[in-house]
Design an enzyme around this catalytic site. Structure first.
Site, PDB file in Angstrom:
ATOM      1  N   LYS A 287      -1.238  -1.152  -4.201  1.00  0.00           N
ATOM      2  CA  LYS A 287      -2.309  -0.142  -4.144  1.00  0.00           C
ATOM      3  C   LYS A 287      -1.600   1.200  -4.191  1.00  0.00           C
ATOM      4  O   LYS A 287      -0.927   1.611  -3.245  1.00  0.00           O
ATOM      5  CB  LYS A 287      -3.127  -0.271  -2.869  1.00  0.00           C
ATOM      6  CG  LYS A 287      -4.203   0.809  -2.755  1.00  0.00           C
ATOM      7  CD  LYS A 287      -4.944   0.756  -1.431  1.00  0.00           C
ATOM      8  CE  LYS A 287      -6.026   1.833  -1.420  1.00  0.00           C
ATOM      9  NZ  LYS A 287      -5.756   2.919  -0.511  1.00  0.00           N
TER      10      LYS A 287
ATOM     11  N   TYR B  13       0.860  -1.185   0.000  1.00  0.00           N
ATOM     12  CA  TYR B  13       0.000   0.000   0.000  1.00  0.00           C
ATOM     13  C   TYR B  13       0.895   1.234   0.000  1.00  0.00           C
ATOM     14  O   TYR B  13       1.496   1.583   1.019  1.00  0.00           O
ATOM     15  CB  TYR B  13      -0.910  -0.043   1.224  1.00  0.00           C
ATOM     16  CG  TYR B  13      -1.863   1.134   1.394  1.00  0.00           C
ATOM     17  CD1 TYR B  13      -2.121   2.044   0.376  1.00  0.00           C
ATOM     18  CD2 TYR B  13      -2.534   1.319   2.606  1.00  0.00           C
ATOM     19  CE1 TYR B  13      -2.994   3.096   0.547  1.00  0.00           C
ATOM     20  CE2 TYR B  13      -3.409   2.369   2.792  1.00  0.00           C
ATOM     21  CZ  TYR B  13      -3.639   3.248   1.765  1.00  0.00           C
ATOM     22  OH  TYR B  13      -4.504   4.305   1.931  1.00  0.00           O
TER      23      TYR B  13
END
Length: 307
Positions: A171, A141
């Site tokens: 992400k 992330y």
């Protein structure tokens, strides 16, 4: 083979009671709400979900209830659980728990106190966690605006490729389109690159993104479904207009204090999620009345999710 996610992955808010405790009893209705609005997955315990403001026990409880809903419904919706933090031992604990309850994938966050200064150091930290669940897909992330870790994701993939065999993708919540495209192109498009900035999703689609993770997908999924469809069918002017509506909607987040405004949007579409925990500032009742008027002025009622 990495099974790439296409479409919208909502980043759910953590429902809270008036006393600030988790309200997991609201999750079944929340799950059904997202399912009805056609999202491809849920990214839980992230920034929107206040994962870093919760105890590990609370994060585990949320993951259990979400996983239970998806398994009970035999849903194709994917569940990604953020296990990231500053201690890789605690991340491993959360990763093992996620595996035990049937979560589809985990995500790891860059340590945000003692920050890794190089791509190699970041990859080594992530490898520690990923090695504990070798059969489980792992996402990184990337959100440097909150973690303060500004390592290039292209450099990270160069270090992580091979070192982390179960790395599924990233992400990507940042505005570096050059870096993002290089990651999309890395090893002939090996990794699943999920875009994380709702306000410029269209730009990411142009580069080749096929999926995204976002907080506004919770309450405006129809807007983004329509945007993606317009782009895929070559109606670029319409797609631009829809992206501008997204921007107009997101501008109200800043006008009314930031991330907590997302829960006000949830209240507006009919799903009460309570307030954010401190130190996030929440909206007053008076401000909410003004917010409602501003939302109605957007003239996009048919593009909001329905509860």
């Amino acid at each position: 083979m990495i099974n790439k996610i296409e479409g919208l992955v909502a980043a759910p808010f953590s429902p809270m009671k008036e006393n600030g405790e988790l309200n997991v009893s609201a999750i079944p209705a929340y799950y059904n709400f997202l399912k009805k609005n056609g999202v491809a997955g849920a990214f839980i315990n992230g920034s929107t979900g206040e994962g870093v403001s919760q105890t590990n026990a609370e994060r585990k409880l949320q993951a259990e209830v979400w996983a239970e809903q998806i398994k009970k419904d035999d849903s194709p919706m994917k569940l990604i659980n953020l296990v990231g933090g500053t201690s890789y031992q605690e991340c491993i604990d959360l990763a093992l728990h996620s595996q035990s309850i049937g979560v589809d994938a985990i995500a790891i966050l860059a340590p945000f106190y003692f920050k890794p200064g190089t791509a190699k150091a970041l990859a080594e930290f992530c490898a520690k966690v990923a090695a504990a669940v070798p059969e489980m897909p792992v996402y990184f992330y990337h959100i440097p605006v909150l973690t303060g870790c500004n390592v290039s994701m292209y450099d990270f993939l160069q270090e992580a490729d091979g070192l982390i065999p179960n790395l599924a993708g990233i992400k990507y919540t940042h505005e570096d389109f050059m870096d993002f495209l290089s990651c999309l192109s890395f090893r002939d498009g090996k990794y699943d690159m999920l875009w994380g900035r709702d306000e410029n999703l269209l730009s990411a689609l142009v580069l080749g993104a096929r999926g995204g993770v976002g907080s506004t997908f919770n309450y405006a999924a129809p807007l983004y479904h329509k945007l993606i469809k317009a782009y895929n069918e070559g109606r670029v002017v319409e797609a631009r207009q829809l992206q501008q509506l997204s921007i107009d909607m997101i501008r109200l987040l800043g006008k009314y204090g930031g991330i907590a405004t997302g829960k006000a949007y949830m209240r507006y579409v009919g799903l009460e999620c309570g307030e954010f925990r401190l130190p996030v500032k929440n909206m007053t009742a008076e401000a909410y009345k003004a917010f409602e008027a501003d939302v109605r002025a957007l003239n996009m009622e048919e593009l909001f999710s329905k509860f």
